[in-house]
Enzyme design. Structure first.
Site, short mmCIF file in Angstrom:
data_model
loop_
_atom_site.label_atom_id
_atom_site.label_comp_id
_atom_site.label_asym_id
_atom_site.label_seq_id
_atom_site.Cartn_x
_atom_site.Cartn_y
_atom_site.Cartn_z
N ASP A 14 60.42 23.47 52.69
CA ASP A 14 59.87 24.82 52.45
C ASP A 14 59.93 25.70 53.69
O ASP A 14 59.07 26.56 53.90
CB ASP A 14 58.42 24.73 51.94
CG ASP A 14 58.33 23.91 50.66
OD1 ASP A 14 59.28 23.95 49.88
OD2 ASP A 14 57.31 23.22 50.48
N LYS A 17 64.75 27.82 53.53
CA LYS A 17 66.20 27.56 53.47
C LYS A 17 66.89 28.45 52.43
O LYS A 17 67.95 29.01 52.67
CB LYS A 17 66.46 26.09 53.11
CG LYS A 17 65.84 25.10 54.06
CD LYS A 17 66.02 23.67 53.58
CE LYS A 17 65.18 23.31 52.39
NZ LYS A 17 63.74 23.22 52.64
N GLY A 18 66.24 28.54 51.24
CA GLY A 18 66.85 29.29 50.13
C GLY A 18 67.14 30.72 50.54
O GLY A 18 68.22 31.25 50.29
N GLY A 41 62.37 23.55 45.71
CA GLY A 41 62.04 24.87 45.17
C GLY A 41 62.43 25.88 46.23
O GLY A 41 61.83 25.91 47.30
N HIS A 42 63.46 26.65 45.97
CA HIS A 42 63.99 27.58 46.97
C HIS A 42 63.78 29.01 46.47
O HIS A 42 64.25 29.38 45.40
CB HIS A 42 65.48 27.31 47.21
CG HIS A 42 65.73 25.93 47.77
ND1 HIS A 42 66.97 25.38 47.92
CD2 HIS A 42 64.87 25.00 48.23
CE1 HIS A 42 66.86 24.17 48.45
NE2 HIS A 42 65.59 23.91 48.64
N GLN A 225 64.70 19.79 50.77
CA GLN A 225 63.65 19.09 51.53
C GLN A 225 63.82 19.40 53.02
O GLN A 225 64.34 20.45 53.35
CB GLN A 225 63.67 17.57 51.25
CG GLN A 225 63.23 17.20 49.84
CD GLN A 225 64.29 17.41 48.78
OE1 GLN A 225 65.36 16.89 48.88
NE2 GLN A 225 63.97 18.16 47.75
N THR A 302 55.75 22.69 42.50
CA THR A 302 54.56 22.16 41.82
C THR A 302 53.36 23.10 41.93
O THR A 302 52.34 22.86 41.29
CB THR A 302 54.15 20.80 42.43
OG1 THR A 302 53.91 20.99 43.82
CG2 THR A 302 55.24 19.76 42.25
P1 GDP Z 1 62.73 26.47 50.93
O1 GDP Z 1 62.33 25.35 50.03
O2 GDP Z 1 63.04 26.02 52.31
O3 GDP Z 1 63.84 27.32 50.35
O4 GDP Z 1 61.45 27.42 51.05
P2 GDP Z 1 60.45 27.85 49.86
O5 GDP Z 1 61.09 28.92 49.07
O6 GDP Z 1 59.92 26.67 49.14
O7 GDP Z 1 59.22 28.38 50.70
C1 GDP Z 1 59.36 29.42 51.62
C2 GDP Z 1 58.37 30.54 51.20
O8 GDP Z 1 58.23 31.46 52.25
C3 GDP Z 1 58.86 31.35 50.01
O9 GDP Z 1 57.74 31.81 49.30
C4 GDP Z 1 59.60 32.51 50.68
O10 GDP Z 1 59.65 33.68 49.86
C5 GDP Z 1 58.73 32.75 51.87
N1 GDP Z 1 59.42 33.24 53.07
C6 GDP Z 1 60.65 32.94 53.56
N2 GDP Z 1 60.84 33.52 54.76
C7 GDP Z 1 59.72 34.22 55.03
C8 GDP Z 1 59.30 35.02 56.15
O11 GDP Z 1 59.99 35.19 57.14
N3 GDP Z 1 58.03 35.55 56.07
C9 GDP Z 1 57.22 35.36 55.01
N4 GDP Z 1 56.02 35.92 55.04
N5 GDP Z 1 57.58 34.63 53.95
C10 GDP Z 1 58.81 34.05 53.97
P1 IMO Z 2 62.36 22.03 49.35
O1 IMO Z 2 63.86 21.83 49.14
C1 IMO Z 2 58.52 20.25 50.33
C2 IMO Z 2 57.94 16.07 49.09
C3 IMO Z 2 56.87 15.80 48.04
C4 IMO Z 2 56.41 14.43 48.48
C5 IMO Z 2 57.71 13.77 48.95
C6 IMO Z 2 58.36 12.87 47.91
O2 IMO Z 2 61.78 23.10 48.52
O3 IMO Z 2 62.06 22.15 50.81
P2 IMO Z 2 59.78 13.39 45.71
O4 IMO Z 2 59.42 14.10 44.44
O5 IMO Z 2 60.95 13.97 46.43
O6 IMO Z 2 59.93 11.91 45.51
O7 IMO Z 2 58.48 13.57 46.67
O8 IMO Z 2 58.59 14.82 49.28
N1 IMO Z 2 58.95 17.07 48.70
C7 IMO Z 2 58.99 18.31 49.18
N2 IMO Z 2 58.16 18.98 50.01
N3 IMO Z 2 59.65 20.84 49.89
C8 IMO Z 2 60.52 20.18 49.10
O9 IMO Z 2 61.72 20.67 48.77
C9 IMO Z 2 60.18 18.87 48.67
N4 IMO Z 2 60.79 17.96 47.87
C10 IMO Z 2 60.03 16.86 47.92
O10 IMO Z 2 55.84 16.76 48.10
O11 IMO Z 2 55.57 14.54 49.60
MG MG Z 3 60.75 24.79 48.80
#
Ligand code: GDP
Ligand code: IMO
Ligand code: MG
Length: 438
Positions: A14, A17-18, A41-42, A225, A302
């Protein structure tokens, strides 16, 4: 000259990356997912419009980009169908641009049931998985009994193999976990419908990548991840079931390791984690709550609250080395706006003593005390700033310090969720950008 760029997370996922993949695919012919599944979840935000992707690569909103799901990804066909439908409802046409490797393991309903039954059985030692069947699907792959995507082309033989696998899963569900079995009728019906839906999208991913490279196209490899969730290098057993590190971009898609030019490590300006496991810099106080609230730290898959803490340079530095990161992207700098002081963990101690080796076991990492360096914050909003020169001095000093600690240049800075809230300091697709050389 084409460039092959890997974008991956340096922390526990999180990192944003997305968003970065979406931004950079403007310059790419293809974007490839190479590990993980719909546990990811990106989040992409473009002119205020939010799209959350789980399995579909984050280049899908760029109409010319080919989106590829490589052999390292475990695919839940029902989740993929609903993601494609959501995209279609939003006016995107993903099907003609999506190619799925025939070697991708298929996630069945019984994998999901097993994942959840195991978590329940672990009780207070639960890993906190996403409950999506990811672990059991990888187990079956490694045990050489899994169903692969290419098998959907021959539904009858696929059903015969799935029925054998289901027998085994149901034995575990009933006898080991005293849980409900999954019905064969359900799995048969699903395989028949998946076959009709997906066979046109199955293709030789290694060949596709080779063709793009021969035509001098840029390719982006999208990690899911984060490094600390890597099955080998992460905080085992509180990890996911795939290799999330840079080497997997090659093995999970079908290119040789020498084809990778740039590895962009994405880090949040602080640290978060979803699920259980050690987290040395976790803040259980008001500052932790403030980071969670300002960063909207809830899982994109989730919806669980993410645990928050200060930046951990010990883990991040190690993660950069494990991945050959040669370009850093720091996200969520804006979340730190207004804090009077910011801490960076620069070392660990146990009972006041320095460690003589890295705590590779989760139990050892559980007991370390972070050694913090405090730096002054900045009392000005960074959101909306478009050039690095306009950043407050202390924000620039903070970024410089992270770069120094990780020994990698910061080349992308993100100060908001939207695509436009990003500063790109170096064009990673330029001919001079290569592994090891800046
Ligand atoms: P990923 O799994 O690495 O693609 O990241 P996620 O989408 O799960 O979580 C990143 C969260 O931070 C999302 O809600 C994005 O919209 C948000 N986000 C990304 N870059 C920034 C930033 O520079 N500032 C803020 N405030 N939010 C950001
Ligand atoms: P993105 O790509 C954050 C975590 C779960 C749990 C562990 C194992 O959005 O960064 P799993 O279902 O993979 O067997 O769960 O890994 N986990 C993540 N945490 N971002 C993710 O993906 C994750 N994918 C799995 O919360 O701790
Ligand atoms: Mg994510």
């Amino acid at each position: 000259m084409s460039k092959r760029v890997v974008v991956l997370g340096i922390q526990w996922g999180d990192e944003g990356k997305g968003k970065i993949v979406d931004l950079l695919t403007e310059r790419c012919e293809a974007v490839v997912r190479f590990q993980g599944g719909h546990n990811a979840g990106h989040t992409l935000v473009i002119d205020g419009k939010k799209t959350v992707l789980h399995l579909v690569p984050s280049g899908i909103l760029r109409p010319e980009v080919q989106c590829v799901i490589g052999n390292g990804v475990v695919v839940a066909p029902d989740a993929l169908i609903s993601e494609l439908e959501t995209l279609e409802q939003a006016g995107v046409r993903p099907r003609e641009r999506l190619t799925i490797s025939p070697a991708c393991p298929v996630i069945l309903a019984s994998h999901v049931a097993l994942d959840q039954a195991r978590e329940r059985a672990r009780g207070k030692n639960a890993i906190g998985t996403t409950g999506r069947g990811i672990g059991p699907a990888y187990e079956d792959k490694v045990a050489r009994r899994g169903i692969r995507f290419g098998e959907l082309a021959d539904p009858q033989s696929c059903i015969a193999r799935a029925s054998e696998l289901l027998d085994y899963h149901n034995f575990l569900l009933k006898e080991r976990y005293a849980d409900e079995p999954v019905s064969l009728d359900r799995v048969v019906g699903e395989i028949e419908s998946w076959s009709a839906e997906f066979v046109p999208m199955i293709g030789d991913v290694a060949q596709l990548i080779d063709t793009v490279l021969k035509e001098s196209g840029n390719i982006l490899f999208e990690g899911a991840q984060g490094t600390l969730l890597d099955i080998d290098q992460g905080t085992y057993p509180f990890v996911t079931s795939s290799n999330t590190t840079a080497g997997a971009a090659a093995s999970g898609s079908g290119v040789g390791p020498l084809m990778l030019d740039v590895v962009i490590g994405v880090v949040k300006a602080y640290t978060t984690r979803v699920g259980a496991g050690p987290f040395p810099t976790e803040l259980g106080d008001e500052t932790g709550r403030l980071l969670a609230e300002r960063g909207h730290e809830f899982g994109a898959t989730t919806g669980r609250p993410r645990r928050c803490g200060w930046f951990d340079a010990v883990l991040a530095q190690r993660a950069c080395r494990l991945n050959s990161v040669n370009s850093l992207c720091v996200t969520k700098l804006d979340v730190l706006d207004g804090l009077p002081e910011i801490a960076i963990c620069v070392d660990y101690q146990v009972r006041g003593e320095p460690l003589d080796q890295f705590p590779w076991d989760a139990r050892d990492l559980e007991v370390v005390d972070p050694v913090y360096e405090w730096v002054p914050g900045w009392q000005q909003a960074t959101a909306g700033i478009r050039t690095v020169e306009e950043l407050p001095d202390n924000a620039r000093r903070y970024l410089d310090r992270l770069s120094e600690l990780m020994d990698v240049p910061v080349e992308i800075i993100s100060t908001g969720p939207d695509r436009k809230d990003t500063m790109v300091l170096r064009d990673v697709f330029s001919p001079s950008a290569s592994m090891g050389g800046q």
